[in-house]
Scaffold this active site. Structure first.
Site, PDB file in Angstrom:
ATOM      1  N   SER A 146      47.812  32.835  26.770  1.00  0.00           N
ATOM      2  CA  SER A 146      47.167  33.828  26.028  1.00  0.00           C
ATOM      3  C   SER A 146      48.385  34.704  25.270  1.00  0.00           C
ATOM      4  O   SER A 146      49.241  34.978  26.032  1.00  0.00           O
ATOM      5  CB  SER A 146      46.194  34.752  26.876  1.00  0.00           C
ATOM      6  OG  SER A 146      45.886  36.036  26.284  1.00  0.00           O
ATOM      7  N   TYR A 171      44.438  39.735  33.961  1.00  0.00           N
ATOM      8  CA  TYR A 171      44.176  38.539  33.147  1.00  0.00           C
ATOM      9  C   TYR A 171      45.551  38.170  32.350  1.00  0.00           C
ATOM     10  O   TYR A 171      46.122  36.957  32.796  1.00  0.00           O
ATOM     11  CB  TYR A 171      43.200  38.803  32.130  1.00  0.00           C
ATOM     12  CG  TYR A 171      43.103  37.761  31.058  1.00  0.00           C
ATOM     13  CD1 TYR A 171      42.404  36.530  31.544  1.00  0.00           C
ATOM     14  CD2 TYR A 171      43.847  37.762  29.707  1.00  0.00           C
ATOM     15  CE1 TYR A 171      42.543  35.323  30.607  1.00  0.00           C
ATOM     16  CE2 TYR A 171      43.538  36.580  28.849  1.00  0.00           C
ATOM     17  CZ  TYR A 171      42.792  35.637  29.277  1.00  0.00           C
ATOM     18  OH  TYR A 171      42.762  34.381  28.491  1.00  0.00           O
TER      19      TYR A 171
END
Length: 344
Positions: A146, A171
């Protein structure tokens, strides 16, 4: 090839599965169908892939599939990656060539509320994937990272050679951890791994917690949209078809020679290679919907960053590919799908 796609009922996983099937590959889709967002959207995606069962009716092993018109093309299994024994059984029975791991607990803000869900899915689950790839002779592991790994980096555009030692959400920390774990397995066991840092993916069949869906939903229902950091945000918005094209090119390219151990571990940015102001993004949605947004201006949210921008030079060099869908076209495609899906 025979390819395992994890997260197949998710936004990106669904589109990647659909593309791989169209290219003639045999795909086994895996997903735990958790309730982080409306599971009906996940079932509708699976229906597009030919899987018509729902809920408890979804079969537990691919061999039980009888709901797809061509079971030699796509099968689906509902499973948690954390279930090591069942995952090993699946790898043993199916003999995959390539694994595309797109399964993860998604969402930056939710990771502030429920960090353990991210450790279980994104760390424990990914470890199980690595172990199965190692022991069952997988030719290539392609996995989702990501843009959030860049964290507090101020230099833009972001390059894969930049330090990513300062994530600002659990995350992001799990995605950085995935890259480190993959590097270790490439180095120790000669497993070819390719990590893909996705940049703000949007498009038809997108997640309801993503900005474009939240904005469209609020605007069509006459509610204000939440605009964080007083609107002083920029994102490298990347259309889903561009992401899918990049992922499938990487999957289809023969991985490096395991004997030489050269370039076994690779990381790429997949983004539109430009930064768009949030207010311009909102304006494009207003134009496409024909509705003026009521804006609730709010401060920056914890775990969020002000700007993202992908340098995709490595992707261009190695795959002669660069995402290029204009924001206007991408938003129009999403709004068309959104209206149709929600019967507006």
């Amino acid at each position: 090839m025979k390819i395992l796609v994890t997260g197949a009922a998710g936004f990106i996983g669904f589109h990647v599965s659909k593309k791989l099937i169209s290219l003639g590959h045999k795909v086994v889709g895996l997903d735990n169908i958790n309730d982080y967002y409306d599971v009906n959207l996940k079932y509708e995606r699976l229906k597009q892939l030919g899987i018509n069962k729902k809920g408890a009716e979804i079969f537990d092993t691919p061999s039980q599939s009888d709901s797809h018109p061509d079971p030699d093309t796509f099968n689906f299994i509902r499973m948690h990656l954390e279930n090591k024994e069942r995952l090993e059984e699946l790898f043993k029975n199916e003999k995959f060539d390539v694994v595309c791991n797109l399964a993860a607990q998604a969402g930056v803000r939710y990771s502030l509320e429920n960090p353990s869900a991210y450790i279980n899915s994104n760390i424990v689950g990914f470890m199980n994937i690595l172990e199965c790839c190692r022991h069952f002779n997988i030719q290539h592991l392609v996995y989702a990272s990501s843009s959030s790994v860049y964290g507090l980096n101020e230099k833009i555009p972001f390059e894969t050679s930049d330090s990513v030692d300062h994530p600002i959400s659990i995350y992001a920390a799990t995605k950085k951890s995935n890259e480190l774990m993959a590097h270790t397995y490439s180095h120790l066991y000669g497993l070819p791994t390719t990590g893909l840092r996705f940049f703000t993916v949007y498009g038809p069949w997108g997640r309801p917690d993503m900005a474009i869906y939240l904005f469209a939903d609020a605007m069509t229902n006459g509610k204000p949209i939440k605009v964080f950091n007083q609107g002083k945000m920029e994102r490298d918005f990347t259309y889903i078809d561009d992401i899918v094209e990049g992922v499938t090119r990487i999957i289809e390219k023969k991985p490096v020679d395991r004997q030489t151990n050269k370039d076994l571990y690779k990381i790429y940015n997949i983004g539109n290679n430009k930064s768009v102001k949030l207010m311009d993004f909102i304006e494009a949605i207003e134009i496409s919907l024909g509705i003026a947004a009521k804006k609730e201006m709010l401060p920056m949210q914890p775990g969020d960053v002000a700007a993202t921008w992908a340098n995709v030079d490595d992707l261009i060099k190695d795959y002669a590919y660069q995402p290029n869908t204009p924001i206007k076209k991408g938003i129009e495609s999403f709004i068309k799908w959104y209206k149709n899906y929600n019967k507006i």
